[in-house]
Write a protein that holds these residues in place. Structure first.
Motif, PDB file in Angstrom:
ATOM      1  N   ALA A  30       0.849  -1.186   0.000  1.00 51.35           N
ATOM      2  CA  ALA A  30       0.000   0.000   0.000  1.00 51.35           C
ATOM      3  C   ALA A  30       0.889   1.241   0.000  1.00 51.35           C
ATOM      4  O   ALA A  30       2.066   1.183   0.376  1.00 51.35           O
ATOM      5  N   ASN A  31       0.344   2.378  -0.440  1.00 57.50           N
ATOM      6  CA  ASN A  31       1.130   3.610  -0.445  1.00 57.50           C
ATOM      7  C   ASN A  31       1.731   3.898   0.915  1.00 57.50           C
ATOM      8  O   ASN A  31       2.851   4.393   1.037  1.00 57.50           O
ATOM      9  N   GLU A  32       0.961   3.593   1.972  1.00 56.66           N
ATOM     10  CA  GLU A  32       1.426   3.889   3.322  1.00 56.66           C
ATOM     11  C   GLU A  32       2.568   2.978   3.757  1.00 56.66           C
ATOM     12  O   GLU A  32       3.232   3.238   4.752  1.00 56.66           O
ATOM     13  N   GLN A  33       2.796   1.883   3.002  1.00 54.77           N
ATOM     14  CA  GLN A  33       3.890   0.970   3.320  1.00 54.77           C
ATOM     15  C   GLN A  33       5.149   1.298   2.537  1.00 54.77           C
ATOM     16  O   GLN A  33       6.132   0.574   2.619  1.00 54.77           O
ATOM     17  N   VAL A  34       5.108   2.386   1.789  1.00 51.99           N
ATOM     18  CA  VAL A  34       6.275   2.865   1.043  1.00 51.99           C
ATOM     19  C   VAL A  34       6.841   4.060   1.791  1.00 51.99           C
ATOM     20  O   VAL A  34       6.191   5.103   1.906  1.00 51.99           O
ATOM     21  N   ILE A  35       8.021   3.899   2.343  1.00 53.59           N
ATOM     22  CA  ILE A  35       8.654   4.956   3.130  1.00 53.59           C
ATOM     23  C   ILE A  35       9.860   5.473   2.369  1.00 53.59           C
ATOM     24  O   ILE A  35      10.831   4.738   2.132  1.00 53.59           O
ATOM     25  N   GLU A  36       9.768   6.746   1.951  1.00 59.24           N
ATOM     26  CA  GLU A  36      10.843   7.377   1.195  1.00 59.24           C
ATOM     27  C   GLU A  36      11.261   6.518   0.001  1.00 59.24           C
ATOM     28  O   GLU A  36      12.447   6.322  -0.280  1.00 59.24           O
ATOM     29  N   GLY A  37      10.241   5.979  -0.665  1.00 62.56           N
ATOM     30  CA  GLY A  37      10.499   5.217  -1.872  1.00 62.56           C
ATOM     31  C   GLY A  37      10.942   3.788  -1.659  1.00 62.56           C
ATOM     32  O   GLY A  37      11.264   3.084  -2.622  1.00 62.56           O
ATOM     33  N   LYS A  38      10.918   3.323  -0.404  1.00 61.16           N
ATOM     34  CA  LYS A  38      11.398   1.968  -0.110  1.00 61.16           C
ATOM     35  C   LYS A  38      10.354   1.186   0.666  1.00 61.16           C
ATOM     36  O   LYS A  38       9.519   1.752   1.358  1.00 61.16           O
ATOM     37  N   GLY A  39      10.410  -0.137   0.537  1.00 61.93           N
ATOM     38  CA  GLY A  39       9.492  -1.001   1.252  1.00 61.93           C
ATOM     39  C   GLY A  39       9.693  -0.892   2.741  1.00 61.93           C
ATOM     40  O   GLY A  39      10.830  -0.851   3.225  1.00 61.93           O
ATOM     41  N   TRP A  40       8.597  -0.826   3.485  1.00 66.35           N
ATOM     42  CA  TRP A  40       8.674  -0.588   4.929  1.00 66.35           C
ATOM     43  C   TRP A  40       9.343  -1.736   5.662  1.00 66.35           C
ATOM     44  O   TRP A  40       9.859  -1.545   6.759  1.00 66.35           O
ATOM     45  N   ARG A  41       9.329  -2.947   5.097  1.00 68.88           N
ATOM     46  CA  ARG A  41       9.966  -4.083   5.748  1.00 68.88           C
ATOM     47  C   ARG A  41      11.355  -4.348   5.174  1.00 68.88           C
ATOM     48  O   ARG A  41      12.324  -4.477   5.898  1.00 68.88           O
ATOM     49  N   SER A  42      11.432  -4.433   3.842  1.00 69.10           N
ATOM     50  CA  SER A  42      12.687  -4.852   3.209  1.00 69.10           C
ATOM     51  C   SER A  42      13.680  -3.715   3.063  1.00 69.10           C
ATOM     52  O   SER A  42      14.888  -3.943   3.030  1.00 69.10           O
ATOM     53  N   GLY A  43      13.187  -2.484   2.943  1.00 64.62           N
ATOM     54  CA  GLY A  43      14.078  -1.357   2.660  1.00 64.62           C
ATOM     55  C   GLY A  43      14.490  -1.273   1.211  1.00 64.62           C
ATOM     56  O   GLY A  43      15.322  -0.443   0.834  1.00 64.62           O
ATOM     57  N   ALA A  44      13.932  -2.116   0.346  1.00 68.17           N
ATOM     58  CA  ALA A  44      14.293  -2.129  -1.065  1.00 68.17           C
ATOM     59  C   ALA A  44      13.554  -1.032  -1.822  1.00 68.17           C
ATOM     60  O   ALA A  44      12.400  -0.734  -1.506  1.00 68.17           O
ATOM     61  N   PRO A  45      14.198  -0.426  -2.825  1.00 69.07           N
ATOM     62  CA  PRO A  45      13.488   0.562  -3.655  1.00 69.07           C
ATOM     63  C   PRO A  45      12.256  -0.065  -4.301  1.00 69.07           C
ATOM     64  O   PRO A  45      12.331  -1.137  -4.899  1.00 69.07           O
ATOM     65  N   VAL A  46      11.132   0.632  -4.158  1.00 64.64           N
ATOM     66  CA  VAL A  46       9.863   0.108  -4.652  1.00 64.64           C
ATOM     67  C   VAL A  46       9.695   0.436  -6.134  1.00 64.64           C
ATOM     68  O   VAL A  46      10.122   1.496  -6.599  1.00 64.64           O
ATOM     69  N   GLU A  47       9.103  -0.486  -6.862  1.00 67.86           N
ATOM     70  CA  GLU A  47       8.847  -0.298  -8.283  1.00 67.86           C
ATOM     71  C   GLU A  47       7.343  -0.225  -8.532  1.00 67.86           C
ATOM     72  O   GLU A  47       6.550  -0.689  -7.730  1.00 67.86           O
ATOM     73  N   ARG A  48       6.991   0.361  -9.693  1.00 73.83           N
ATOM     74  CA  ARG A  48       5.600   0.338 -10.129  1.00 73.83           C
ATOM     75  C   ARG A  48       5.415  -0.792 -11.127  1.00 73.83           C
ATOM     76  O   ARG A  48       6.178  -0.915 -12.086  1.00 73.83           O
ATOM     77  N   ARG A  49       4.409  -1.634 -10.857  1.00 71.32           N
ATOM     78  CA  ARG A  49       4.115  -2.730 -11.772  1.00 71.32           C
ATOM     79  C   ARG A  49       2.622  -2.775 -12.052  1.00 71.32           C
ATOM     80  O   ARG A  49       1.822  -2.344 -11.231  1.00 71.32           O
ATOM     81  N   GLU A  50       2.283  -3.345 -13.178  1.00 70.99           N
ATOM     82  CA  GLU A  50       0.873  -3.558 -13.476  1.00 70.99           C
ATOM     83  C   GLU A  50       0.548  -5.031 -13.233  1.00 70.99           C
ATOM     84  O   GLU A  50       1.140  -5.920 -13.845  1.00 70.99           O
ATOM     85  N   LEU A  51      -0.372  -5.283 -12.321  1.00 69.51           N
ATOM     86  CA  LEU A  51      -0.772  -6.636 -11.969  1.00 69.51           C
ATOM     87  C   LEU A  51      -2.288  -6.711 -11.943  1.00 69.51           C
ATOM     88  O   LEU A  51      -2.985  -5.710 -11.761  1.00 69.51           O
ATOM     89  N   THR A  52      -2.790  -7.935 -12.090  1.00 67.20           N
ATOM     90  CA  THR A  52      -4.216  -8.159 -11.919  1.00 67.20           C
ATOM     91  C   THR A  52      -4.500  -8.306 -10.433  1.00 67.20           C
ATOM     92  O   THR A  52      -3.927  -9.168  -9.763  1.00 67.20           O
ATOM     93  N   GLN A  53      -5.372  -7.460  -9.930  1.00 61.62           N
ATOM     94  CA  GLN A  53      -5.594  -7.367  -8.490  1.00 61.62           C
ATOM     95  C   GLN A  53      -7.089  -7.439  -8.166  1.00 61.62           C
ATOM     96  O   GLN A  53      -7.938  -7.097  -8.991  1.00 61.62           O
ATOM     97  N   TRP A  54      -7.369  -7.836  -6.948  1.00 61.39           N
ATOM     98  CA  TRP A  54      -8.735  -7.784  -6.420  1.00 61.39           C
ATOM     99  C   TRP A  54      -8.948  -6.456  -5.705  1.00 61.39           C
ATOM    100  O   TRP A  54      -8.051  -5.962  -5.025  1.00 61.39           O
ATOM    101  N   PHE A  55     -10.149  -5.905  -5.855  1.00 56.39           N
ATOM    102  CA  PHE A  55     -10.464  -4.605  -5.263  1.00 56.39           C
ATOM    103  C   PHE A  55     -11.829  -4.643  -4.576  1.00 56.39           C
ATOM    104  O   PHE A  55     -12.765  -5.298  -5.050  1.00 56.39           O
ATOM    105  N   PHE A  56     -11.923  -3.914  -3.463  1.00 50.51           N
ATOM    106  CA  PHE A  56     -13.220  -3.595  -2.877  1.00 50.51           C
ATOM    107  C   PHE A  56     -13.684  -2.264  -3.462  1.00 50.51           C
ATOM    108  O   PHE A  56     -12.891  -1.325  -3.590  1.00 50.51           O
TER     109      PHE A  56
END
Length: 915
Positions: free
Chosen positions: A166-192
């Motif tokens: 989620a956007n809130e799990q991206v901290i300064e462009g990095k994953g909140w757990r891994s610390g890896a730079p986050v990328e934008r991808r297009e995936l098939t997702q479920w939505f409410f």
């Protein structure tokens, strides 16, 4: 006298409550209900002082309401799914389930000694198959009701954890757990389909009178209703299949300042261009390596790619604007395209200056304004500006008037239409991880996407998974993944995505009403217990958790799992402050190798736990000394004189004391609640976190504060013990050094008249305390309730009232303290000979007659300055008041044997003496 011994008293009463089922919630239609709920914790393995404060606040409310005759529901559960368990499995081996349930057992064992009035029979964890199976059943119902759908979407992708964030799990462009730079991808997702409820969720905030305004504002901003213009820009020499670019703008009044058109890297036009142009593809790929959070896009350097295309301005066909692909535009917001007006938008201005684009000033402020330089001119909406260039008009209008006028003008010209949009986007719930609730659908080559049959629920997570390689273990578990289609029976594959953990926490409050039901809820129980009367938790959950819970309540009502009244699930919300502590830091030294290969010493910050430090004051300055260093020097850190001597020699530069901050393991400014309970008892911890500051503010934990709380509770115990000795005929106990000797217990003996007056005074003080403590609890002013109890303890300790009056006062004081310090209150209640449990005793009521003051304090002003005061009866005649004033020492001195020029008595308010 026996000492106050929490280690003996507290387990005794916890056992009594458990044996008697004191806090079991029962649906009793003959009584009003009260549902108090604290946000349930993640099972990290250790409770912290924030937990103590949060659950103590809820416990005070629950115990108080129970004493007031309510049937109280006060449950506990665990928000147990999520990445930390998988990370632990990868780092330490083992299984997420074992790690999670082990932590739950540890935290339950740490929490129970707090003496919380929780109905533990309703406990569950969101990773229990019995819980997530019902969540799967609701998902299927919501899918059938059109509240869930599947589509391609651009997401934040963590390339290390290999999951959507989620956007809130991206901290300064990095994953909140891994610390890896986050990328934008297009995936098939479920939505409410939460966006379908945007207007309703926004409007309903006005009815949440018992929510903090700051929380409602945060939700309003997140939902983000805006009024704007949807319009198109015609492309010049358009690529095949593209004639125009649709734009949504909230500032149509700035159209005459447009200098470029910007599109998202994920816009269909950008994708068409990148398929033919490697340079475009390279730039778009670079953009997709950024996250999708607005915060990150705002901070990132603004970059663009000139496509070479142009569009015509809708008001002038000869005016062409260049089309750029820009890294700060997201496809999910608006239409994925903007027109840039650099003069009046800072982001657009930065972009325009970088690429040499025109900056056209559309507005001129009434004061003449200044040329646009490095800062855009963005007039606040209420501000009046002279609208010179917009559509060749010349009038003075506020921002909102100008926007509406621009929309009307464009609609009249057929250029676009006015629309209302929301910032809120549909809730993407797919997560590519194992430790979460499986999405209960099957992908069949023949039937497509098919929901699992409800009789096959829960779709359980397989236990035989490994974490020796990145990615979702469910993708490589063929015996779980491969299945038969529920519709046609042919080979199919399960959905391997699991649900966002926010789903788990978006309906748990409803499950607590019937936690063992064979359906998500039992309507009779939900109808009785819902809504949550008081919800308590941290401000960090003010947006997503609360917003998603509000959506889920509506979805559950639509699918028949909640009554209509529960459409807003939380009647009252309280967001508590944090528990903070000083930080103790010194400089450490570590051998290292310099760039030239030589040996070197590297300095680093070294933090110390509070229990490893001795705090002392010397000549008005506080010092922190390491216990270990004193011991190395053969000095006793528990000897105050040796500490002072040590400070004089070594202490001035040893450890820095950094002002109090949120407790953090990395800074080691943490206090272990288990240690506090072992040293002082749970009641001390509870009393301290309630007493030090208003509950909505941060509370600073100090050793001195904890010790003072413990001493006070010991004092209450000694008062009770003294009364017990008197009741048992053991004579008058000197249990308080400052307390004067009490009068004889003989009602007709010497001192009876004085004692009658003392009894009345004590009872007045008692009933005032009942009133004030009650009001404090009702208004969440727990610290004011504690302050009133401190004051009344002093009053009772010094009282010379009769034994009967003092016993009554101590008994009622135990009742008033019971929500805060339940163990001590039970012990005092029992010692004074009261039947049953104080937890089950009715709440004392203040006698209104006792709250009426018989006397008033009149300030005495002499020549306009306050010099003294007198206590008089409320109905004392004016002449009698004048006599008392003239007898006052300050007045006698001022008159110096003479008579006053004027003596003015304002009844009940003040006396003025003019000399």
């Amino acid at each position: 006298m026996a000492r106050y011994t929490p280690a003996e008293i507290e387990p005794k009463w916890q056992s009594a409550w458990e044996a008697g089922g004191t806090f079991a919630a029962t649906r009793d239609e003959a009584r009003p209900k009260y549902y108090v709920l604290e946000m349930f914790p993640y099972p990290s393995g250790r409770i912290h002082m924030g937990h103590v404060r949060n659950y103590t606040m809820g416990d005070v409310v629950a115990r108080y309401k129970m004493s007031c005759g309510f049937s109280v529901l006060h449950p506990m559960g665990w928000d147990a799914f999520g990445m930390p368990a998988e990370n632990a499995a990868m780092e330490r081996g083992g299984h997420p389930k074992d790690w999670t349930y082990g932590n739950i057992a540890d935290m339950r064992a740490q929490m129970k000694p707090l003496g919380l009035s929780i109905d533990w029979s309703r406990e569950f964890a969101t990773c229990d198959p019995e819980y997530y199976g019902q969540q799967q059943a609701m998902f299927i119902d919501m899918l059938g009701a059109g509240l869930v759908y599947r589509k391609n979407a651009t997401v934040n992708w963590d390339p290390v954890d290999m999951t959507v964030l989620a956007n809130e799990q991206v901290i300064e462009g990095k994953g909140w757990r891994s610390g890896a730079p986050v990328e934008r991808r297009e995936l098939t997702q479920w939505f409410f389909k939460i966006s379908d409820f945007a207007e309703e969720l926004l409007e309903a905030l006005d009815g949440l009178d018992n929510w903090p305004e700051k929380v409602k504002l945060m939700q309003r901003n997140w939902i983000g209703r805006s009024r704007g213009l949807q319009m198109g820009f015609d492309l010049v020499a358009a690529p095949s299949g593209f004639d125009r670019v649709e734009v949504y703008t909230t500032r149509p009044d700035t159209l005459m300042g447009a200098s470029f058109l910007g599109i998202s890297p994920d816009h269909p036009l950008a994708k068409a261009l990148e398929a033919e142009n490697p340079e475009v593809a390279s730039f778009c790929a670079e953009c997709r390596r950024m996250g999708t959070s607005e915060e990150e896009l705002e901070k990132a350097e603004k970059k663009g790619f000139d496509t070479g295309l142009t569009v015509r301005h809708p008001f002038d066909e000869t005016w062409e604007l260049p089309v750029y692909i820009a890294n700060f535009i997201l496809m999910d917001y608006g239409t994925g395209a903007i027109f840039g007006c650099p003069a009046h938008d800072q982001r657009d201005l930065d972009f325009a200056r970088k690429y040499g684009l025109p900056v056209i000033d559309t507005f001129v402020a009434l004061d003449g304004g200044t040329p646009v330089g490095t800062e855009a001119f963005v007039p606040p909406k209420p501000e009046k500006v002279r609208w010179l260039k917009a559509f060749a008009w010349d009038e003075i209008a506020s921002g909102e008037e100008a926007i509406e006028a621009a929309i009307r003008h464009c609609e009249g010209k057929g250029i676009g239409r006015g629309v209302t949009k929301f910032r809120l986007r549909d809730w993407g719930l797919s997560r590519q991880r194992y430790w979460g609730c499986p999405i209960p659908v099957v992908h069949c080559p023949e039937c497509g996407v098919v929901p699992e049959k409800k009789e096959n629920l829960p779709v359980r997570l397989p236990d035989d998974v490994t974490f020796d390689q990145p990615g979702n273990p469910l993708n490589r578990h063929p015996t779980w993944r491969d299945c038969a289609c529920p519709a046609c029976g042919k080979p199919a594959k399960r959905e391997t995505d699991t649900m966002d953990t926010f789903v788990d926490s978006s309906w748990y409050f409803a499950r607590f009403t019937a936690p063992h039901a064979a359906t998500p809820t039992q309507m009779a129980d939900a109808d009785y217990w819902m809504n949550v009367d008081q919800y308590i938790g941290g401000i960090e959950h003010a947006i997503l958790h609360l917003l998603y819970s509000r959506f889920f309540a509506r979805a559950m009502q639509i699918t028949g799992h909640l009554p209509k009244k529960a459409i807003e699930p939380f009647d009252a919300l309280f967001t508590q402050g944090m528990v903070t502590h000083e930080i103790y830091r010194s400089l450490g030294q570590r051998p290292t190798v310099a760039p030239d290969g030589s040996s070197a010493i590297r300095l680093f910050d070294c933090y110390h736990l509070p229990e490893d430090v001795v705090i002392a004051e010397r000549e008005g300055t506080r010092y922190a000394i390491l216990r270990s260093e004193m011991e190395k020097d053969d000095r006793d850190p528990n000897n105050p004189q040796q500490v002072r001597d040590y400070i004089d020699v070594f202490g001035r530069t040893q450890v820095d004391i950094i002002p109090s901050a949120k407790m953090s393991k990395s800074k080691k400014n943490v206090v272990d609640p288990v240690n506090i309970i072992q040293a002082f008892g749970a009641d001390t911890a509870r009393w301290f976190v309630l007493s030090d500051s208003p509950p909505e503010r941060d509370v600073e934990w100090t050793a001195a504060g904890a010790e003072a709380a413990f001493r006070h509770l010991g004092r209450v115990w000694r008062i009770a013990e003294g009364l017990v000795e008197e009741l048992n005929g053991g004579g008058i106990a000197a249990y308080e050094e400052e307390a004067p000797a009490t009068a004889s217990a003989d009602a007709n003996g010497p001192g009876a008249a004085e004692r009658g007056g003392d009894d009345l005074a004590l009872r007045r003080a008692l009933h005032k305390t009942i009133h004030d403590v009650t009001m404090g609890i009702e208004s969440f002013g727990f610290n004011t309730s504690v302050a009133k109890l401190y004051a009344f303890t002093n009053t009772l300790a010094k009282s010379t009232a009769s034994l009967a009056a003092r016993r009554e006062a101590a008994t009622v004081m135990a009742q008033l303290m019971a929500p805060m310090t339940p163990h001590l209150a039970e012990e005092v209640w029992e010692a004074l000979g009261n039947p049953g449990l104080v937890a089950e005793a009715p709440w004392p009521k203040a006698d209104p007659a006792m709250l009426v003051e018989d006397t008033v304090t009149l300030p005495i002003q002499i020549n306009g300055k306050r010099r003294s005061e007198i206590q008089v009866a409320k109905d004392m005649p004016k002449e009698e008041v004048e006599k008392l004033v003239l007898a006052d020492d300050a007045v006698i001195k001022a008159l110096n044997g003479g008579a006053p020029k004027k003596l003015i008595v304002v009844p009940g308010r003040i006396v003025n003496v003019v000399v």
